[in-house]
Design a protein around this motif. Structure first.
Motif, PDB file in Angstrom:
ATOM      1  N   ILE A 184       8.520  47.910  82.102  1.00 61.77           N
ATOM      2  CA  ILE A 184       8.591  46.440  82.565  1.00 61.77           C
ATOM      3  C   ILE A 184       7.937  46.120  83.725  1.00 61.77           C
ATOM      4  N   ALA A 185       8.301  47.167  84.603  1.00 63.24           N
ATOM      5  CA  ALA A 185       7.840  47.097  85.986  1.00 63.24           C
ATOM      6  C   ALA A 185       6.314  47.139  86.099  1.00 63.24           C
ATOM      7  N   GLY A 186       5.820  47.920  85.169  1.00 60.33           N
ATOM      8  CA  GLY A 186       4.279  47.612  84.951  1.00 60.33           C
ATOM      9  C   GLY A 186       3.561  46.338  84.587  1.00 60.33           C
ATOM     10  N   ILE A 187       4.431  45.696  83.503  1.00 62.67           N
ATOM     11  CA  ILE A 187       4.015  44.486  83.030  1.00 62.67           C
ATOM     12  C   ILE A 187       3.959  43.175  84.480  1.00 62.67           C
ATOM     13  N   LEU A 188       5.160  43.482  85.043  1.00 56.99           N
ATOM     14  CA  LEU A 188       5.375  42.430  86.124  1.00 56.99           C
ATOM     15  C   LEU A 188       4.683  42.717  87.245  1.00 56.99           C
ATOM     16  N   SER A 189       4.311  43.890  87.692  1.00 56.64           N
ATOM     17  CA  SER A 189       3.404  44.004  88.906  1.00 56.64           C
ATOM     18  C   SER A 189       2.001  43.560  88.601  1.00 56.64           C
ATOM     19  N   ILE A 190       1.419  43.433  87.497  1.00 59.51           N
ATOM     20  CA  ILE A 190       0.184  43.139  87.280  1.00 59.51           C
ATOM     21  C   ILE A 190      -0.199  41.691  87.582  1.00 59.51           C
ATOM     22  N   PHE A 191       0.723  40.862  87.459  1.00 58.08           N
ATOM     23  CA  PHE A 191       0.972  39.388  87.414  1.00 58.08           C
ATOM     24  C   PHE A 191       0.340  38.967  88.879  1.00 58.08           C
ATOM     25  N   VAL A 192       0.387  39.915  89.995  1.00 57.14           N
ATOM     26  CA  VAL A 192      -0.040  39.574  91.321  1.00 57.14           C
ATOM     27  C   VAL A 192      -1.451  39.576  91.447  1.00 57.14           C
ATOM     28  N   ILE A 193      -2.180  40.647  90.519  1.00 57.37           N
ATOM     29  CA  ILE A 193      -3.535  40.781  90.736  1.00 57.37           C
ATOM     30  C   ILE A 193      -4.457  40.091  90.068  1.00 57.37           C
ATOM     31  N   PRO A 194      -5.218  39.323  90.811  1.00 53.98           N
ATOM     32  CA  PRO A 194      -6.204  38.382  90.041  1.00 53.98           C
ATOM     33  C   PRO A 194      -7.299  38.849  89.514  1.00 53.98           C
ATOM     34  N   LYS A 195      -7.668  38.568  88.167  1.00 53.66           N
ATOM     35  CA  LYS A 195      -8.762  38.785  87.548  1.00 53.66           C
ATOM     36  C   LYS A 195      -9.049  40.633  87.469  1.00 53.66           C
ATOM     37  N   SER A 196      -8.010  41.115  86.943  1.00 48.12           N
ATOM     38  CA  SER A 196      -8.217  42.495  86.699  1.00 48.12           C
ATOM     39  C   SER A 196      -8.501  42.901  85.353  1.00 48.12           C
ATOM     40  N   ASN A 197      -9.298  44.020  85.044  1.00 44.57           N
ATOM     41  CA  ASN A 197      -9.604  44.346  83.828  1.00 44.57           C
ATOM     42  C   ASN A 197      -8.577  45.487  83.375  1.00 44.57           C
ATOM     43  N   TYR A 198      -8.739  45.823  82.128  1.00 45.52           N
ATOM     44  CA  TYR A 198      -7.673  46.674  81.570  1.00 45.52           C
ATOM     45  C   TYR A 198      -7.604  47.851  82.457  1.00 45.52           C
ATOM     46  N   LYS A 199      -8.484  48.501  82.621  1.00 49.84           N
ATOM     47  CA  LYS A 199      -8.891  49.557  83.455  1.00 49.84           C
ATOM     48  C   LYS A 199      -8.157  49.488  84.951  1.00 49.84           C
ATOM     49  N   GLN A 200      -8.250  48.672  85.510  1.00 50.82           N
ATOM     50  CA  GLN A 200      -8.059  48.509  86.888  1.00 50.82           C
ATOM     51  C   GLN A 200      -6.234  48.058  86.869  1.00 50.82           C
ATOM     52  N   SER A 201      -5.770  47.468  85.769  1.00 49.14           N
ATOM     53  CA  SER A 201      -4.708  46.978  85.468  1.00 49.14           C
ATOM     54  C   SER A 201      -3.810  48.462  85.331  1.00 49.14           C
ATOM     55  N   PHE A 202      -4.323  49.309  84.400  1.00 47.39           N
ATOM     56  CA  PHE A 202      -3.583  50.725  84.208  1.00 47.39           C
ATOM     57  C   PHE A 202      -3.355  51.370  85.320  1.00 47.39           C
ATOM     58  N   LEU A 203      -4.704  51.543  85.972  1.00 45.40           N
ATOM     59  CA  LEU A 203      -4.582  52.358  87.276  1.00 45.40           C
ATOM     60  C   LEU A 203      -3.693  51.802  88.321  1.00 45.40           C
ATOM     61  N   ILE A 204      -3.560  50.569  88.547  1.00 46.38           N
ATOM     62  CA  ILE A 204      -2.775  50.114  89.459  1.00 46.38           C
ATOM     63  C   ILE A 204      -1.146  50.412  89.489  1.00 46.38           C
ATOM     64  N   SER A 205      -0.912  49.863  87.821  1.00 48.81           N
ATOM     65  CA  SER A 205       0.495  50.025  87.449  1.00 48.81           C
ATOM     66  C   SER A 205       0.854  51.427  87.421  1.00 48.81           C
ATOM     67  N   ALA A 206       0.100  52.277  87.075  1.00 45.74           N
ATOM     68  CA  ALA A 206       0.404  53.742  86.934  1.00 45.74           C
ATOM     69  C   ALA A 206       0.833  54.318  88.232  1.00 45.74           C
ATOM     70  N   LEU A 207       0.409  53.647  89.468  1.00 42.22           N
ATOM     71  CA  LEU A 207       0.848  54.058  90.622  1.00 42.22           C
ATOM     72  C   LEU A 207       2.235  54.031  90.821  1.00 42.22           C
ATOM     73  N   ILE A 208       2.929  53.066  90.215  1.00 42.26           N
ATOM     74  CA  ILE A 208       4.440  52.840  90.202  1.00 42.26           C
ATOM     75  C   ILE A 208       5.042  54.083  89.620  1.00 42.26           C
ATOM     76  N   GLY A 209       4.812  54.485  88.500  1.00 46.26           N
ATOM     77  CA  GLY A 209       5.191  55.420  87.788  1.00 46.26           C
ATOM     78  C   GLY A 209       4.983  57.052  88.614  1.00 46.26           C
ATOM     79  N   MET A 210       3.871  57.060  88.998  1.00 49.10           N
ATOM     80  CA  MET A 210       3.705  58.260  89.801  1.00 49.10           C
ATOM     81  C   MET A 210       4.286  58.302  91.116  1.00 49.10           C
ATOM     82  N   PHE A 211       4.867  57.008  91.648  1.00 46.88           N
ATOM     83  CA  PHE A 211       5.626  57.094  92.867  1.00 46.88           C
ATOM     84  C   PHE A 211       7.008  57.541  92.419  1.00 46.88           C
ATOM     85  N   VAL A 212       7.351  57.044  91.193  1.00 43.59           N
ATOM     86  CA  VAL A 212       8.740  57.395  90.864  1.00 43.59           C
ATOM     87  C   VAL A 212       8.804  58.986  90.612  1.00 43.59           C
ATOM     88  N   GLY A 213       7.895  59.292  89.815  1.00 43.75           N
ATOM     89  CA  GLY A 213       7.790  60.832  89.365  1.00 43.75           C
ATOM     90  C   GLY A 213       7.378  61.747  90.499  1.00 43.75           C
TER      91      GLY A 213
END
Length: 245
Positions: free
Chosen positions: A173-202
């Protein structure tokens, strides 16, 4: 659509049969209002551009001599056909003014085409994602464990499956919500940016446990979960955008 515009203070009024104007001076500065039959003429007035003026003289079509406008026949050859011509100075002034407008429009386009603050948006996205993860995780733990004064390994092991579900859902859910502040991101960019959240937690889990394997596993697994949430978030944004158009 027609307009009455003031060359002095740049204020204008839209006029039509339903909205006639009964004054000829600007209510703002008292300047003389000028008529513009369309938007192009309105821009000429607002930018203080004067149309090229016809000269007092007229030119004989036969001998090309200049004659006074009142003359019926050419004073030099007797020809009775003439043509009017524009004043060269007014043409030059008009061309210079149009070039200035063209340069200004070009500069405005360049200013408006500046890239958005991508790094700032990414940092904001990470802050929002991590904050959402912490909030959702705490909420989920309270729902699973109830009100507890302390959390120990025995309690975690006893509720390992539901707590794991809470962590993964919170990351997703955090990954879904975080991407709403990034304008005009494609799927690859959205994955990489949101993945940073999980990587930080890990990485945080690895530091707390002082175990490299846990850190590496958390980076990959948690990063993939939050990154997948980013893809879903990007998909939702595109669908919502299509419905709003």
């Amino acid at each position: 659509m027609s307009y009455l515009a003031c060359r002095k203070c740049k204020k204008f009024h839209v006029i039509s049969a339903e909205n006639p104007l009964s004054f000829d001076k600007c209510e703002n500065c008292g300047g003389i209002l000028e008529f513009a039959g369309n938007k192009r003429e309105l821009q000429f007035i607002l930018n203080n551009i004067e149309m090229p003026k016809i000269t007092y003289d007229k030119i004989c079509t036969a001998c090309k001599s200049k004659n006074p406008r009142e003359t019926g026949t050419c004073l030099y050859c007797g020809n009775s056909q003439f043509m009017l011509h524009y004043d060269e100075n007014s043409i030059n002034n008009f061309n210079v003014a149009m070039q200035k407008i063209s340069v200004n429009n070009s500069n405005n386009t360049k200013l408006n085409s500046k890239k958005p603050n991508r790094i700032g948006n990414i940092l904001l996205s990470l802050i929002i994602g991590i904050t959402d993860f912490i909030f959702l995780t705490i909420l989920g733990i309270n729902l699973v464990l109830g009100e507890v004064t302390s959390v120990n390994m025995e309690l975690i092991q006893a509720h390992f499956v539901p707590l794991s579900i809470v962590v993964f859902l919170s990351l997703f859910i955090a990954g879904i919500l975080s991407i709403f502040v990034i304008p005009k991101s494609n799927y690859k960019q959205s994955f990489l940016i949101s993945a940073l959240i999980g990587m930080f937690v890990g990485a945080s889990c690895g530091i707390i446990s002082s175990n490299i394997m846990i850190a590496l596993g958390g980076l990959i697994l948690f990063g993939a979960v939050s990154g997948f949430g980013g893809i879903i978030g990007s998909l939702l944004i595109k669908k919502l955008s299509k419905k709003m158009i």
